[in-house]
Write a protein that holds these residues in place. Structure first.
Motif, PDB file in Angstrom:
ATOM      1  N   ASP A   1      27.858  48.588  37.855  1.00 39.53           N
ATOM      2  CA  ASP A   1      28.447  47.779  38.926  1.00 39.53           C
ATOM      3  C   ASP A   1      29.795  48.375  39.316  1.00 39.53           C
ATOM      4  N   THR A   2      29.820  49.040  40.440  1.00 41.87           N
ATOM      5  CA  THR A   2      31.052  49.674  40.922  1.00 41.87           C
ATOM      6  C   THR A   2      31.570  48.997  42.184  1.00 41.87           C
ATOM      7  N   SER A   3      31.179  47.767  42.405  1.00 44.99           N
ATOM      8  CA  SER A   3      31.589  47.058  43.605  1.00 44.99           C
ATOM      9  C   SER A   3      33.089  46.788  43.594  1.00 44.99           C
ATOM     10  N   THR A   4      33.724  47.102  44.720  1.00 46.00           N
ATOM     11  CA  THR A   4      35.158  46.823  44.878  1.00 46.00           C
ATOM     12  C   THR A   4      35.419  46.016  46.146  1.00 46.00           C
ATOM     13  N   ASP A   5      34.378  45.399  46.700  1.00 42.55           N
ATOM     14  CA  ASP A   5      34.533  44.598  47.912  1.00 42.55           C
ATOM     15  C   ASP A   5      35.093  43.230  47.520  1.00 42.55           C
ATOM     16  N   LEU A   6      36.330  42.974  47.923  1.00 47.39           N
ATOM     17  CA  LEU A   6      36.988  41.714  47.582  1.00 47.39           C
ATOM     18  C   LEU A   6      37.149  40.812  48.796  1.00 47.39           C
TER      19      LEU A   6
ATOM     20  N   PHE B   1      44.659  42.487  42.625  1.00 43.68           N
ATOM     21  CA  PHE B   1      43.260  42.297  42.232  1.00 43.68           C
ATOM     22  C   PHE B   1      42.542  43.634  42.073  1.00 43.68           C
ATOM     23  N   HIS B   2      42.849  44.612  42.925  1.00 41.66           N
ATOM     24  CA  HIS B   2      42.242  45.931  42.744  1.00 41.66           C
ATOM     25  C   HIS B   2      42.706  46.562  41.434  1.00 41.66           C
ATOM     26  N   ALA B   3      43.991  46.399  41.120  1.00 40.77           N
ATOM     27  CA  ALA B   3      44.488  46.919  39.838  1.00 40.77           C
ATOM     28  C   ALA B   3      43.845  46.186  38.665  1.00 40.77           C
ATOM     29  N   GLN B   4      43.673  44.873  38.803  1.00 38.21           N
ATOM     30  CA  GLN B   4      43.044  44.083  37.744  1.00 38.21           C
ATOM     31  C   GLN B   4      41.589  44.499  37.555  1.00 38.21           C
ATOM     32  N   LEU B   5      40.927  44.855  38.663  1.00 43.05           N
ATOM     33  CA  LEU B   5      39.532  45.282  38.577  1.00 43.05           C
ATOM     34  C   LEU B   5      39.412  46.583  37.791  1.00 43.05           C
ATOM     35  N   ALA B   6      40.314  47.528  38.062  1.00 48.26           N
ATOM     36  CA  ALA B   6      40.300  48.786  37.310  1.00 48.26           C
ATOM     37  C   ALA B   6      40.618  48.544  35.842  1.00 48.26           C
ATOM     38  N   LEU B   7      41.577  47.639  35.578  1.00 45.86           N
ATOM     39  CA  LEU B   7      41.918  47.313  34.199  1.00 45.86           C
ATOM     40  C   LEU B   7      40.749  46.661  33.474  1.00 45.86           C
ATOM     41  N   ALA B   8      40.027  45.796  34.176  1.00 46.88           N
ATOM     42  CA  ALA B   8      38.889  45.098  33.570  1.00 46.88           C
ATOM     43  C   ALA B   8      37.817  46.093  33.130  1.00 46.88           C
ATOM     44  N   ASP B   9      37.555  47.115  33.954  1.00 50.15           N
ATOM     45  CA  ASP B   9      36.548  48.122  33.578  1.00 50.15           C
ATOM     46  C   ASP B   9      36.969  48.854  32.311  1.00 50.15           C
ATOM     47  N   ASN B  10      38.245  49.187  32.213  1.00 48.60           N
ATOM     48  CA  ASN B  10      38.725  49.859  30.995  1.00 48.60           C
ATOM     49  C   ASN B  10      38.645  48.946  29.779  1.00 48.60           C
ATOM     50  N   LYS B  11      38.994  47.681  29.968  1.00 45.26           N
ATOM     51  CA  LYS B  11      38.930  46.730  28.858  1.00 45.26           C
ATOM     52  C   LYS B  11      37.500  46.530  28.391  1.00 45.26           C
TER      53      LYS B  11
END
Length: 464
Positions: free
Chosen positions: A257-262, A373-383
């Motif tokens: 899941d690589t969706s980034t549409d917010l 939110f975009h930064a949080q999304l990238a952080l979530a993938d790493n977490k």
């Protein structure tokens, strides 16, 4: 026969207690439903949204014409006098001839009036006022939705924290039970002279340490239960949650899941609606600079106890009530008026500029939240990646620590190792079980973080 009845009653209460105990287990969906129903902030914002909906109806009815009915019946004199005056408060509107001297003849009079006043064309001001009300309603509705979304995230996070706390409590309880067994064995062996008496003391100290750790875990569990209860709108310190609900890996992790549409994120929609409302208000302030076309309609009826030839003969009046209030003259008037306060252009221009600055500021806030939110999304993938790595490693650590503890325990029972080595193995096993419980929870916390960043709560809740 009485014994059979007593047995039946006891069995009935036992089964009822078992059902009640099972019913007390709180699953996540039930916790969320209860929270959305009881939480005060959500109920408040529901009322705000309902009020905004009524504001739309009120704005539409503002376009209706003013229709006024009035009637008055009075008794007094009608002395008139030539001279200028202004219609300030308290002036009497009596009409009569300008006589050479004051007299005190008085009679009844009446005025019946119907008036229509309609601003039928205002260069779109009425329509724009309705648009502002609609924008307010949309903003408050989105505010309610984003509050519900964020509260679902808060409740889920609190639920996972409570699950982790209860799993840690269980691990500390297991550790305490192992320490007690270890102490009992050490006490018996020391009493029989097989080991040194200091081993018994060290074992007792280990039990005390395990008991303190268990009490601390219980305290944290009760604190987390209280936090979850507050979010659910209830007052509790004890809640039993489904600790087995996070024993599996989320299905989300098996799909790319690589969706980034917010664009549909509830919080971002709320911030966009704030900008839209400010723009609508700015357009409304612009409309205030234009003139207003008004339709006027008046129907008037008058009655008086003074007769038509009163000017020539001051005895031509009557104090009869019915004669005075009966309308004998009627007038009507229709017309169209134009009013334009030219100084409103000077007054409203700074207001329009100020509202434009507000719109720009709200746009800046929207861009900031979008970046977060975009930064949080990238952080979530790493977490998620890091949590999964720990999730897969945790069972290996627990297995190795369990084997080591079992080995040291057997060796200690046979006098082949020291109590220090056994205590270290016990500590290692306890730490491994704690890391396992935290690792399991961190996977779900990471998925919840991604769900919050995407603005789609189904990404998380559909796993339960």
């Amino acid at each position: 026969m009485p014994k059979l009845s007593l047995y039946t009653i006891v069995l009935y209460f036992f089964l009822s207690g078992a059902v009640s105990a099972r019913a007390q287990t709180l699953n996540l969906r039930t916790a969320i439903e209860t929270a959305l129903k009881n939480y005060g902030t959500i109920k408040a914002k529901e009322n705000y949204a309902n009020a905004s909906g009524e504001g739309i109806i009120q704005s539409r009815r503002e376009y209706l014409p003013n229709f006024t009915l009035s009637a008055q019946q009075s008794f007094g004199t009608i002395n008139g006098q030539n001279g200028p005056l202004a219609a300030l408060g308290g002036n009497v509107a009596s009409s009569g001839p300008g006589l050479s001297e004051q007299n005190w003849n008085a009679a009844f009079g009446a005025l019946y009036l119907s008036n229509i006043n309609w601003d039928f064309f205002t260069f779109g001001r009425a329509k724009q006022r309705i648009n502002v009300s609609k924008a307010v309603f949309k903003r408050d509705t989105e505010d309610l939705e984003q509050e519900k979304f964020q509260h679902q995230i808060r409740v889920s996070a609190a639920y996972l924290n409570l699950v982790a706390a209860q799993r840690l409590t269980r691990s500390q309880k297991n550790n305490l039970e192992r320490a007690i067994i270890f102490k009992n064995n050490a006490t018996v062996r020391a009493a029989n002279g097989l080991i040194a008496g200091v081993d018994s003391s060290l074992a007792s100290a280990e039990v005390s340490s395990a008991r303190i750790a268990f009490t601390k875990a219980r305290d944290i569990e009760q604190e987390q239960a209280n936090k979850l209860g507050i979010l659910m709108g209830i007052n509790v310190t004890e809640l039993t949650v489904d600790t087995g609900s996070i024993n599996h890996v989320p299905k989300l992790l098996s799909t790319a899941d690589t969706s980034t549409d917010l664009s549909t994120h509830p919080v971002l929609k709320f911030y966009r609606d704030r900008v839209a409302l400010s723009n609508e208000q700015m357009d409304y302030y612009k409309k205030l600079m234009y003139p207003t076309f008004t339709f006027i309609g008046v129907l008037q009826g008058r009655g008086s106890g003074f007769r038509a030839d009163y000017l020539l003969n001051q005895n031509e009046f009557t104090r009869n009530y019915a004669d005075g209030i009966t309308p004998t003259r009627t007038n009507y008037l229709f017309g169209i008026g134009l009013s334009w306060n030219l100084t409103s252009i000077l007054r409203n221009t700074p207001q329009v500029r100020a509202q434009r600055y507000i719109s720009n500021g709200l746009e800046n806030e929207y861009e900031l939240v979008n970046q977060q939110f975009h930064a949080q999304l990238a952080l979530a993938d790493n977490k998620i990646k890091n949590a999964m790595a720990n999730y897969l490693e945790a069972p290996v650590q627990v297995k190795a620590a369990s084997d080591a503890y079992l080995q040291k325990s057997v060796l200690y029972k046979n006098g082949l190792t020291t109590i220090v080595d056994l205590t270290q193995a016990l500590y290692t096993l306890n730490r491994a079980e704690t890391d396992r419980d935290i690792a399991y929870t961190n996977v779900w916390q990471a998925v919840l973080l991604k769900s919050a960043a995407l603005g789609d709560f189904n990404v998380f809740i559909n796993e339960f």
